[in-house]
Design an enzyme around this catalytic site. Structure first.
Site, PDB file in Angstrom:
ATOM      1  N   ASP A  20      -2.624   3.317   2.770  1.00 25.19           N
ATOM      2  CA  ASP A  20      -2.054   4.368   3.611  1.00 25.19           C
ATOM      3  C   ASP A  20      -3.098   4.920   4.576  1.00 25.19           C
ATOM      4  O   ASP A  20      -4.294   4.932   4.263  1.00 25.19           O
ATOM      5  CB  ASP A  20      -1.510   5.492   2.714  1.00 25.19           C
ATOM      6  N   TRP A  25      -5.562   6.842  11.258  1.00 30.44           N
ATOM      7  CA  TRP A  25      -6.815   6.220  11.722  1.00 30.44           C
ATOM      8  C   TRP A  25      -6.710   5.950  13.226  1.00 30.44           C
ATOM      9  O   TRP A  25      -7.642   6.246  13.986  1.00 30.44           O
ATOM     10  CB  TRP A  25      -7.069   4.914  10.965  1.00 30.44           C
ATOM     11  N   ARG A  33      -0.646   3.234  17.164  1.00 30.78           N
ATOM     12  CA  ARG A  33      -0.560   3.062  15.704  1.00 30.78           C
ATOM     13  C   ARG A  33      -0.841   1.622  15.264  1.00 30.78           C
ATOM     14  O   ARG A  33      -1.486   1.376  14.260  1.00 30.78           O
ATOM     15  CB  ARG A  33       0.842   3.473  15.215  1.00 30.78           C
ATOM     16  N   HIS A  37      -2.963  -0.568  12.077  1.00 24.32           N
ATOM     17  CA  HIS A  37      -2.482  -1.634  11.189  1.00 24.32           C
ATOM     18  C   HIS A  37      -3.378  -2.867  11.334  1.00 24.32           C
ATOM     19  O   HIS A  37      -3.709  -3.524  10.360  1.00 24.32           O
ATOM     20  CB  HIS A  37      -1.037  -2.004  11.524  1.00 24.32           C
ATOM     21  N   LEU A 131      -7.726 -15.420  -7.867  1.00 25.79           N
ATOM     22  CA  LEU A 131      -6.981 -14.165  -7.721  1.00 25.79           C
ATOM     23  C   LEU A 131      -5.530 -14.406  -7.275  1.00 25.79           C
ATOM     24  O   LEU A 131      -5.271 -15.215  -6.387  1.00 25.79           O
ATOM     25  CB  LEU A 131      -7.681 -13.307  -6.655  1.00 25.79           C
ATOM     26  N   ARG A 188      -4.340   4.806  -4.193  1.00 21.06           N
ATOM     27  CA  ARG A 188      -3.704   5.182  -2.926  1.00 21.06           C
ATOM     28  C   ARG A 188      -4.771   5.772  -2.018  1.00 21.06           C
ATOM     29  O   ARG A 188      -5.539   6.641  -2.430  1.00 21.06           O
ATOM     30  CB  ARG A 188      -2.574   6.188  -3.119  1.00 21.06           C
ATOM     31  N   ARG A 194       1.206  10.555  -3.604  1.00 21.90           N
ATOM     32  CA  ARG A 194       2.607  10.178  -3.871  1.00 21.90           C
ATOM     33  C   ARG A 194       2.667   8.729  -4.330  1.00 21.90           C
ATOM     34  O   ARG A 194       1.742   7.954  -4.101  1.00 21.90           O
ATOM     35  CB  ARG A 194       3.435  10.283  -2.584  1.00 21.90           C
TER      36      ARG A 194
END
Ligand code: FPP
Length: 246
Positions: A20, A25, A33, A37, A131, A188, A194
């Protein structure tokens, strides 16, 4: 923090992350935005590397929630393009690092091109034994639980099973995470506290770790910090401290 500070014993098998803070950022850096991402993909790379170095078996990243479809159309489209680009760009790197990619979520909602690329990446990395990188895409915890209920209802309706066959393990086997252990640790980022409809069933006994760092700034050193914090906790699973120590 560096990897030497993490104890080799007590590495969680499964770590889940709510990534999040990409938007904030971007705002902080005076950009769109989507740039947040895009920077977030660098964090994904670093965290995947760190998880591999620690010997974590499963890393689940919440990359796109069911609710994220309701974001502005331009952001959703840009995220789709970013997803394809990231997968195409990273696939060799994932193979080199022996990472197996899996997806949980409703893949059918994605544009065909994204869905095909995802299926291709899952197929290409399916034989890897390091992994397990699990991407939550068009995922939500409630969706997962409802899907399991639907599948089980059909089995009851067709007479394959009795209602009395539906115990906890049976239910777990019908979740999208079937065969994957529950996460011992949920992280988080960005200072939000949340769950946002992430792995609702699976986090019943997870330890939560909240970091103030925005996701695009989060690196494997921050993951190591979270693991050390986790290693200093006592997990009681409803029992008393004395019972655990004995
Ligand atoms: C939350 O930040 C982040 C997302 C909804 C998208 C996460 C996607 C990536 C990190 C890139 C692609 C991932 C992979 C696995 C290749 P936000 O937009 O909610 O941030 P905000 O709360 O500051 O607005």
């Amino acid at each position: 923090m560096n990897i030497e500070q993490v104890s080799k014993s007590g590495i969680p098998r499964h770590v889940a992350v709510i990534m999040d803070g990409n938007g904030r950022w971007a705002q902080k850096h005076g950009s769109e935005r989507i740039l947040g991402h895009r920077q977030g993909v660098n964090s994904v790379r670093s965290i995947v590397e760190g998880a591999g170095e620690l010997g974590i078996e499963y890393l689940t990243l919440y990359a796109f929630s069911t609710e994220n479809w309701d974001r502005p159309k331009e952001e959703v489209s840009a995220l789709m393009v970013l997803l394809i680009d990231a997968i195409v760009q990273e696939i060799d790197n994932l193979n080199e690092k022996n990472v197996r990619m899996l997806v949980i979520g409703d893949l059918c909602c994605f544009p065909k091109e994204v869905e095909n690329k995802l299926r291709e990446a899952i197929q290409t990395t399916s034989k890897n034994t390091g992994l397990n990188l699990i991407l939550g895409l068009s995922y939500s915890g409630r969706w997962d639980i409802l899907e399991a209920v639907r599948k089980i209802s059909l089995e009851v309706k067709s007479g394959q099973i009795e209602v009395s066959d539906v115990n906890e393990q049976f239910f777990v086997d019908h979740l999208s995470t079937s065969g994957i252990p529950d996460p011992e640790l949920l992280i988080r980022t960005s200072g939000e506290f949340r769950i946002s409809n992430f792995l609702l069933w699976q986090i019943a006994y997870s330890e939560f770790y909240f970091s103030n760092i925005l996701w695009p700034d989060f690196r494997k050193e921050n993951l190591f910090e979270a693991i050390v914090d986790f290693q200093n906790r006592e997990r009681r699973f409803g029992k008393t401290s004395e019972q655990i120590r004995n």
